[in-house]
Design a protein around this motif. Sequence first.
Motif, PDB file in Angstrom:
ATOM      1  N   UNK A   1       0.835  -1.206   0.000  1.00 50.76           N
ATOM      2  CA  UNK A   1       0.000   0.000   0.000  1.00 50.76           C
ATOM      3  C   UNK A   1       0.865   1.250   0.000  1.00 50.76           C
ATOM      4  N   UNK A   2       2.018   1.169   0.649  1.00 51.60           N
ATOM      5  CA  UNK A   2       2.905   2.319   0.733  1.00 51.60           C
ATOM      6  C   UNK A   2       3.699   2.537  -0.550  1.00 51.60           C
ATOM      7  N   UNK A   3       4.306   1.476  -1.084  1.00 54.03           N
ATOM      8  CA  UNK A   3       5.205   1.635  -2.237  1.00 54.03           C
ATOM      9  C   UNK A   3       4.522   1.377  -3.576  1.00 54.03           C
ATOM     10  N   UNK A   4       3.399   0.649  -3.549  1.00 59.25           N
ATOM     11  CA  UNK A   4       2.609   0.343  -4.754  1.00 59.25           C
ATOM     12  C   UNK A   4       3.394  -0.415  -5.817  1.00 59.25           C
ATOM     13  N   UNK A   5       4.339  -1.213  -5.395  1.00 57.46           N
ATOM     14  CA  UNK A   5       5.144  -2.026  -6.309  1.00 57.46           C
ATOM     15  C   UNK A   5       5.347  -3.395  -5.677  1.00 57.46           C
ATOM     16  N   UNK A   6       4.935  -4.454  -6.387  1.00 58.90           N
ATOM     17  CA  UNK A   6       5.082  -5.808  -5.860  1.00 58.90           C
ATOM     18  C   UNK A   6       6.548  -6.130  -5.565  1.00 58.90           C
ATOM     19  N   UNK A   7       7.438  -5.765  -6.486  1.00 58.49           N
ATOM     20  CA  UNK A   7       8.852  -6.107  -6.291  1.00 58.49           C
ATOM     21  C   UNK A   7       9.455  -5.356  -5.100  1.00 58.49           C
ATOM     22  N   UNK A   8       9.113  -4.090  -4.926  1.00 54.79           N
ATOM     23  CA  UNK A   8       9.646  -3.336  -3.781  1.00 54.79           C
ATOM     24  C   UNK A   8       9.081  -3.862  -2.464  1.00 54.79           C
ATOM     25  N   UNK A   9       7.783  -4.158  -2.434  1.00 52.61           N
ATOM     26  CA  UNK A   9       7.171  -4.693  -1.214  1.00 52.61           C
ATOM     27  C   UNK A   9       7.778  -6.045  -0.871  1.00 52.61           C
ATOM     28  N   UNK A  10       8.025  -6.875  -1.882  1.00 46.89           N
ATOM     29  CA  UNK A  10       8.644  -8.187  -1.657  1.00 46.89           C
ATOM     30  C   UNK A  10      10.065  -8.018  -1.134  1.00 46.89           C
ATOM     31  N   UNK A  11      10.825  -7.098  -1.707  1.00 42.98           N
ATOM     32  CA  UNK A  11      12.201  -6.876  -1.271  1.00 42.98           C
ATOM     33  C   UNK A  11      12.237  -6.457   0.202  1.00 42.98           C
ATOM     34  N   UNK A  12      11.320  -5.601   0.602  1.00 41.14           N
ATOM     35  CA  UNK A  12      11.325  -5.088   1.982  1.00 41.14           C
ATOM     36  C   UNK A  12      10.813  -6.092   3.008  1.00 41.14           C
ATOM     37  N   UNK A  13       9.915  -6.996   2.621  1.00 43.91           N
ATOM     38  CA  UNK A  13       9.295  -7.862   3.627  1.00 43.91           C
ATOM     39  C   UNK A  13       9.547  -9.354   3.443  1.00 43.91           C
TER      40      UNK A  13
ATOM     41  N   UNK B   1       9.386 -17.449  -3.742  1.00 44.03           N
ATOM     42  CA  UNK B   1       8.753 -16.218  -4.229  1.00 44.03           C
ATOM     43  C   UNK B   1       8.737 -16.316  -5.744  1.00 44.03           C
ATOM     44  N   UNK B   2       7.574 -16.138  -6.346  1.00 42.59           N
ATOM     45  CA  UNK B   2       7.458 -16.200  -7.811  1.00 42.59           C
ATOM     46  C   UNK B   2       6.704 -14.974  -8.295  1.00 42.59           C
ATOM     47  N   UNK B   3       7.282 -14.302  -9.287  1.00 44.71           N
ATOM     48  CA  UNK B   3       6.629 -13.150  -9.902  1.00 44.71           C
ATOM     49  C   UNK B   3       5.960 -13.600 -11.184  1.00 44.71           C
ATOM     50  N   UNK B   4       4.715 -13.232 -11.343  1.00 43.56           N
ATOM     51  CA  UNK B   4       3.979 -13.474 -12.571  1.00 43.56           C
ATOM     52  C   UNK B   4       3.775 -12.136 -13.261  1.00 43.56           C
TER      53      UNK B   4
ATOM     54  N   UNK C   1       3.500 -14.517  -5.957  1.00 40.61           N
ATOM     55  CA  UNK C   1       3.080 -15.620  -5.099  1.00 40.61           C
ATOM     56  C   UNK C   1       4.245 -15.980  -4.204  1.00 40.61           C
ATOM     57  N   UNK C   2       3.977 -16.129  -2.908  1.00 39.58           N
ATOM     58  CA  UNK C   2       5.030 -16.585  -2.009  1.00 39.58           C
ATOM     59  C   UNK C   2       4.505 -17.689  -1.120  1.00 39.58           C
TER      60      UNK C   2
ATOM     61  N   UNK D   1      -1.065 -15.309  -2.706  1.00 41.39           N
ATOM     62  CA  UNK D   1      -1.032 -14.683  -4.023  1.00 41.39           C
ATOM     63  C   UNK D   1      -1.478 -13.242  -3.845  1.00 41.39           C
ATOM     64  N   UNK D   2      -0.705 -12.321  -4.405  1.00 39.51           N
ATOM     65  CA  UNK D   2      -1.009 -10.893  -4.259  1.00 39.51           C
ATOM     66  C   UNK D   2      -0.934 -10.215  -5.609  1.00 39.51           C
ATOM     67  N   UNK D   3      -1.875  -9.299  -5.842  1.00 32.77           N
ATOM     68  CA  UNK D   3      -1.828  -8.471  -7.050  1.00 32.77           C
ATOM     69  C   UNK D   3      -1.353  -7.078  -6.669  1.00 32.77           C
ATOM     70  N   UNK D   4      -0.927  -6.314  -7.655  1.00 28.03           N
ATOM     71  CA  UNK D   4      -0.458  -4.946  -7.402  1.00 28.03           C
ATOM     72  C   UNK D   4      -1.582  -4.055  -6.890  1.00 28.03           C
ATOM     73  N   UNK D   5      -2.833  -4.456  -7.097  1.00 26.71           N
ATOM     74  CA  UNK D   5      -3.972  -3.668  -6.625  1.00 26.71           C
ATOM     75  C   UNK D   5      -4.339  -4.002  -5.182  1.00 26.71           C
TER      76      UNK D   5
END
Length: 142
Positions: free
Chosen positions: A65-77, A87-90, A95-96, A105-109
């Motif tokens: 919600x803060x960064x609005x980027x799946x890759x950045x949120x994944x990197x931080x958490x 961890x798999x990016x589609x 998906x982790x 499973x998480x979407x960017x939204x």
Amino acid sequence: MPREKEGFVRKVFMLPADLVERIAGYQRQAQLTSEVEAVRRLLEEALKYRDDWWSLTQRFREQLASVRSLSEAARETLVGHPLITNIAFNRDSLEFTLSSGETVTASATGEIAIFRSGKPLLDAPKFEFDEDGTVKNSYLPF
């Protein structure tokens, strides 16, 4: 007196001498110049082992919600977290999998689906935004 950093809280603890020696040993081994940084890193690493699917997914969703980027949120958490096994990016989702067997499973939204043994545990709706573009519903529903 030093100024307080925003988002930080000053605490004072009394610790047994042998524990302080172990912290100092870690500080030397990690080549850290700050005892505070050594303690912060040790606490952060230890607390990761207390996480479960709920707390880790909640922290990921708040970061998203803060960064609005799946890759950045994944990197931080997620990246380097001891309980994450995959961890798999589609194309437009991530998906982790946790060592306890849950798959998230998480979407960017902000849509989140959590499964254990292929059975759904939780679905979270996509993010809702206020007029300023701030996410209103970053917390997972019960």
